[in-house]
Design a protein around this motif. Structure first.
Motif, short mmCIF file in Angstrom:
data_model
loop_
_atom_site.label_atom_id
_atom_site.label_comp_id
_atom_site.label_asym_id
_atom_site.label_seq_id
_atom_site.Cartn_x
_atom_site.Cartn_y
_atom_site.Cartn_z
N SER A 1 18.68 15.20 25.75
CA SER A 1 18.86 15.52 24.34
C SER A 1 18.56 16.99 24.14
O SER A 1 17.40 17.42 24.20
CB SER A 1 17.91 14.67 23.47
N LEU A 2 19.61 17.76 23.99
CA LEU A 2 19.51 19.22 23.91
C LEU A 2 18.83 19.78 25.16
O LEU A 2 18.04 20.70 25.10
CB LEU A 2 18.75 19.64 22.65
N ALA B 1 17.27 17.37 16.14
CA ALA B 1 17.30 17.54 17.59
C ALA B 1 16.14 18.44 18.03
O ALA B 1 15.68 19.27 17.25
CB ALA B 1 18.63 18.15 18.01
N PRO B 2 15.68 18.29 19.27
CA PRO B 2 15.99 17.22 20.22
C PRO B 2 15.30 15.92 19.82
O PRO B 2 14.40 15.92 18.98
CB PRO B 2 15.45 17.77 21.54
N TYR C 1 15.42 12.38 27.84
CA TYR C 1 15.59 11.41 26.75
C TYR C 1 14.44 10.41 26.70
O TYR C 1 14.09 9.91 25.62
CB TYR C 1 16.92 10.69 26.96
N ASP D 1 15.68 25.83 22.48
CA ASP D 1 16.38 24.79 21.72
C ASP D 1 17.25 25.40 20.61
O ASP D 1 18.37 24.96 20.38
CB ASP D 1 15.38 23.81 21.11
N ARG E 1 11.09 20.74 15.50
CA ARG E 1 12.45 20.37 15.84
C ARG E 1 13.46 21.14 14.99
O ARG E 1 13.09 21.90 14.10
CB ARG E 1 12.64 18.85 15.70
N GLU F 1 26.49 16.85 21.31
CA GLU F 1 25.47 16.17 22.10
C GLU F 1 25.74 16.35 23.58
O GLU F 1 26.84 16.73 23.99
CB GLU F 1 25.38 14.70 21.71
#
Length: 499
Positions: free
Chosen positions: A442-443, A261-262, A447, A193, A247, A220
């Motif tokens: 998301s990253l 994120a994520p 989701y 990430d 995160r 995004e």
């Protein structure tokens, strides 16, 4: 003095007058660029800066008072050693000098030296720390981020006092540069990430970035969806909570919000208040918010579908009441519902843009007056006004303004499907919505996790809360480096002192 070897930039060594001409050309003869040449022991020393970006009294006290009171010639090494200011550095490239001037640095150039010196004496115009305007909380800390990056970093550092807290500096904008930070806890955040977010930020080639909400749209995973894939927050406690869960945060100068994120879809219906309340109360409030999502998407479309196609679904007493209410309405239910929804959005937008006191008055008085007049004029039914008002109220329960706006926009196509195909159209809309959410990342992370992929052990992190002693592990779906955050055995052993 013996002439120094020319630097790699091709500018130094030079004469102060020539350097002044170069800066005047670069800044288009801007009168705010102060360039003064002093002569100390027959040695010319140039001091230059942008006037409104520095503290003049500090320049006088910390630089000029020591620079001009010297009985021998200066060198760059002497300046760095004898002027007691932190972050003094030598610069030889013209681009670095120009960037430093814009950032509020004061430069000193000694004639015939191969570089000049810079000192950061920026005059920061900062807003005082206050409460958040977009994320209001009743229980818990009230402080919010400001537009000053230094202040925001301090707010994070005060909450996350760990040597593992990393704050990588990243610059955005090829024409107007803006400083930013990539913030994470090295021993917790997933390395994939971190690398993904860093790569997206570094690959961004743009003239200028004004705010994190703008930056979020560039980095995004998908730009063709209504749903935000990253969470933006103005609350330092929410940002620090996210960091301690493994995160990543992205902070930007001149922006009062932070990217987290994520993120999962259900994370947008969490609030920091859930953590400060009893676990059962926090769970109840989360259920209320998720239920509100269903209300705002389906309540008005269900009314339109039932009145248009499915009278048999409505109890007889209620059907009679609806028939009497709609007796004088000349429009079909779909047009009636869309008209009311548009009026609600019009009032909401007007109330948000007008000054605070006037906006509140317009929202309340306008809603009452327009609603009453619409019923009396036979434009709409009073029962639909109740349903529309409930849908609007439900949309405001989402802690995230971006997610609340997305749910309000989705209500319009759902009404159109309900008015065209009835219950079947609503089912089509729900299926398309679920398929769309399943495709969003998301990253690079799903989701809809933990709903899909299904991870039962993560449900107590986003769907509901358990008592604190049963929350010993972090959100496993994002694969943090350290999954355990609490020793269950020690936390469960609650013994009195006399045992």
């Amino acid at each position: 003095m013996q002439r120094q070897k020319r630097s790699s930039s091709g500018i130094f060594p030079t004469k102060p007058e020539k350097l002044k001409n170069i800066l005047e050309q670069k800044f288009e003869n801007n009168p705010d660029v102060s360039f003064t040449v002093y002569e100390v022991q027959k040695q010319k020393i140039a001091v230059f800066f942008i006037t409104y970006q520095i503290k003049p009294e500090k320049v006088e006290r910390s630089l000029l008072s020591k620079l001009l009171n010297k009985d021998k010639e200066w060198t760059n090494k002497d300046l760095l050693n004898e002027i007691p200011l932190h972050n003094g550095e030598s610069v030889e490239k013209l681009d670095d000098i120009l960037d430093g001037l814009i950032q509020g640095k004061v430069f000193i150039y000694i004639e015939d030296e191969d570089r000049c010196l810079s000192y950061p004496l920026v005059n920061v115009e900062a807003r005082q720390i206050g409460t958040s305007e977009t994320e209001s909380v009743v229980v818990g800390p009230k402080s919010a981020f400001t537009e000053t990056l230094t202040t925001n970093l301090n707010l994070i550092r005060w909450r996350v006092r760990s040597t593992d807290l990393v704050m990588e500096e990243i610059k955005f904008g090829s024409r107007a540069k803006t400083k930013g930070r990539l913030v994470y806890i090295k021993s917790l955040a997933n390395q994939t990430d971190i690398d993904t977010m860093r790569q997206r930020l570094e690959d961004l080639d743009i003239d200028h970035v004004d705010d994190t909400n703008m930056l979020m749209q560039y980095v995004e995973d998908s730009s063709f969806t209504l749903f935000p894939q990253f969470y933006t927050t103005e609350l330092p406690d929410r940002a620090s909570y996210s960091l301690l869960r493994g995160r990543i945060c992205v902070m930007l100068e001149n922006s009062p919000s932070v990217i987290v994120a994520p993120t999962t879809f259900l994370s947008f219906y969490e609030s920091p208040e859930d953590l400060y309340m009893r676990w059962n109360t926090g769970t109840f409030l989360r259920f209320i918010r998720v239920l509100s999502l269903a209300i705002t998407l389906l309540l008005t479309p269900m009314y339109v579908a039932a009145v248009t196609f499915h009278y048999e679904m409505i109890p007889t007493e209620l059907l009679v009441s609806i028939g009497e209410s709609r007796a004088g309405v000349p429009f079909p239910p779909i047009f009636e519902a869309l008209l009311l929804e548009f009026l609600i959005e019009l009032l909401r937008e007007a109330g948000a843009r007008l000054p605070t006191k006037i906006g509140q008055t317009i929202g309340i008085v306008g809603g009452v007056v327009i609603g009453t007049a619409a019923v009396q004029a036979g434009i709409t039914s009073d029962i639909l006004i109740i349903f529309t008002a409930l849908s609007a109220l439900a949309s405001f329960t989402a802690p995230s303004y971006l997610m609340g706006t997305a749910s309000r926009v989705l209500r319009f196509p759902m009404i159109i499907l309900a008015g065209s195909l009835g219950i079947l159209g609503i089912m089509y809309g729900i299926c398309l919505l679920i398929i769309h959410l399943l495709k969003i990342k998301s990253l690079g992370r799903p989701y809809l996790t933990p709903l899909y992929p299904f991870r039962m052990k993560d449900f107590n992190k986003v769907v509901f809360r358990l008592p604190p002693q049963f929350q010993g592990r972090r959100f496993a779906s994002f694969q943090p480096k350290d999954k355990r955050r609490l020793d269950k055995r020690k936390s469960s052993a609650k013994k009195d002192i006399d045992k």
